[in-house]
Design a protein around this motif. Structure first.
Motif, PDB file in Angstrom:
ATOM      1  N   GLU A   1       0.765  -1.230  -0.023  1.00 24.46           N
ATOM      2  CA  GLU A   1       0.102   0.063   0.042  1.00 24.46           C
ATOM      3  C   GLU A   1       0.841   1.066  -0.029  1.00 24.46           C
ATOM      4  OE1 GLU A   1      -2.823   0.154   3.256  1.00 24.46           O
ATOM      5  OE2 GLU A   1      -3.791  -1.674   2.604  1.00 24.46           O
ATOM      6  N   LYS A   2       1.999   1.442   0.626  1.00 22.88           N
ATOM      7  CA  LYS A   2       2.946   2.152   0.929  1.00 22.88           C
ATOM      8  C   LYS A   2       3.677   2.450  -0.266  1.00 22.88           C
ATOM      9  CE  LYS A   2       3.216   2.340   6.095  1.00 22.88           C
ATOM     10  NZ  LYS A   2       4.073   1.989   7.030  1.00 22.88           N
ATOM     11  N   THR A   3       4.226   1.405  -0.958  1.00 26.33           N
ATOM     12  CA  THR A   3       5.117   1.700  -1.827  1.00 26.33           C
ATOM     13  C   THR A   3       4.932   1.006  -3.517  1.00 26.33           C
ATOM     14  OG1 THR A   3       5.968  -0.608  -1.380  1.00 26.33           O
ATOM     15  CG2 THR A   3       7.025   1.277  -0.274  1.00 26.33           C
ATOM     16  N   LYS A   4       3.654   0.210  -3.375  1.00 27.43           N
ATOM     17  CA  LYS A   4       3.356  -0.336  -4.734  1.00 27.43           C
ATOM     18  C   LYS A   4       4.693  -1.319  -5.146  1.00 27.43           C
ATOM     19  CE  LYS A   4      -0.472   1.916  -4.746  1.00 27.43           C
ATOM     20  NZ  LYS A   4      -1.173   1.539  -3.381  1.00 27.43           N
ATOM     21  N   ILE A   5       5.208  -1.771  -4.185  1.00 24.70           N
ATOM     22  CA  ILE A   5       6.453  -2.744  -4.523  1.00 24.70           C
ATOM     23  C   ILE A   5       6.284  -3.970  -3.660  1.00 24.70           C
ATOM     24  CG2 ILE A   5       8.855  -3.054  -4.508  1.00 24.70           C
ATOM     25  CD1 ILE A   5       9.016  -0.073  -4.629  1.00 24.70           C
ATOM     26  N   THR A   6       6.540  -5.119  -4.265  1.00 24.05           N
ATOM     27  CA  THR A   6       6.721  -6.330  -3.352  1.00 24.05           C
ATOM     28  C   THR A   6       8.051  -6.789  -3.289  1.00 24.05           C
ATOM     29  OG1 THR A   6       6.618  -7.993  -5.171  1.00 24.05           O
ATOM     30  CG2 THR A   6       4.427  -7.252  -4.291  1.00 24.05           C
ATOM     31  N   GLY A   7       8.547  -7.590  -2.311  1.00 23.04           N
ATOM     32  CA  GLY A   7       9.828  -8.238  -2.400  1.00 23.04           C
ATOM     33  C   GLY A   7      10.246  -8.867  -3.683  1.00 23.04           C
ATOM     34  N   ARG A   8       9.333  -9.269  -4.467  1.00 25.01           N
ATOM     35  CA  ARG A   8       9.849 -10.014  -5.601  1.00 25.01           C
ATOM     36  C   ARG A   8      10.377  -8.903  -6.926  1.00 25.01           C
ATOM     37  NH1 ARG A   8       4.677 -13.678  -5.484  1.00 25.01           N
ATOM     38  NH2 ARG A   8       5.433 -15.244  -4.003  1.00 25.01           N
ATOM     39  N   ASP A   9       9.896  -7.646  -6.370  1.00 24.07           N
ATOM     40  CA  ASP A   9      10.326  -6.685  -7.313  1.00 24.07           C
ATOM     41  C   ASP A   9      11.716  -6.167  -7.179  1.00 24.07           C
ATOM     42  OD1 ASP A   9       7.564  -6.726  -8.476  1.00 24.07           O
ATOM     43  OD2 ASP A   9       6.969  -5.138  -7.025  1.00 24.07           O
TER      44      ASP A   9
END
Length: 191
Positions: A136-144
């Protein structure tokens, strides 16, 4: 001994093929595990992988016999294993103990088994609430992270690392609050 949130970001899951791109840690104060100071983020793109490992190890002293730094985090066994083997590959003289001594004799706290218990002994979706709030805060996941690294999007990686640290530290504090409430009224007697 100092309890510290600890995490790394990597370019993949194999320490013999991939590298560490960030090491982040933040010490926590007793009695309520309030973060002390700012989150430390060591960046490979600034000091190289060996440089950030050397910097972290000089602070934490993790790979020598003594210990004062107690890492805590989610899936921390992976982080510690990856750090150990990357250090052994890049600069073996920094490693003063065997992997077995490191894992069996050094204290560390992995939230994963605690969350399994708190999740009615279910493993799936353990860290989903944390991951969702970070997304929600970054629009990023660890996979990115690996692709962001290849694209030199370092600011986005740092934003992810900061958001993840904030959420995991909240989780650490909540788990501690719950577990601290379970203290027995009297000492347990064997049998």
């Amino acid at each position: 001994m100092t309890l510290c949130y600890f995490d790394i970001e990597t370019t993949g899951n194999n320490p013999f093929l991939h590298k560490i791109i960030t090491i982040q840690y933040q010490c926590l104060s007793k009695p309520d595990l309030t973060p002390i100071g700012d989150l430390e983020i060591l960046r490979e793109w600034v000091n190289g992988e060996e440089g950030i490992i050397r910097n972290f190890l000089s602070y934490s002293r993790l790979l020598i016999e003594t210990f004062e730094f107690i890492p805590i985090g989610l899936n921390i066994f992976f982080d510690l294993m990856f750090l150990y083997y990357r250090t052994k590959l890049l600069n073996p003289e920094l490693v003063k103990i065997t992997f077995e001594e490191f894992i069996y004799n050094k204290p560390f706290i992995d939230l994963k088994p605690i969350l399994v218990i708190m999740n009615d002994f279910e493993y799936k979706e353990l860290s989903k609430p944390v991951k969702d709030r970070v997304y929600e805060k970054t629009k990023i996941t660890g996979r990115d992270i690996p692709s962001l690294y290849v694209e030199n999007k370092y600011e986005e990686i740092e934003n992810y690392v900061k958001a993840e640290a904030e959420e995991v530290i909240k989780l650490i504090r909540e788990v501690y609050r719950v577990l601290n409430g379970l203290k027995p009224a009297r000492a347990m007697k064997p049998g």
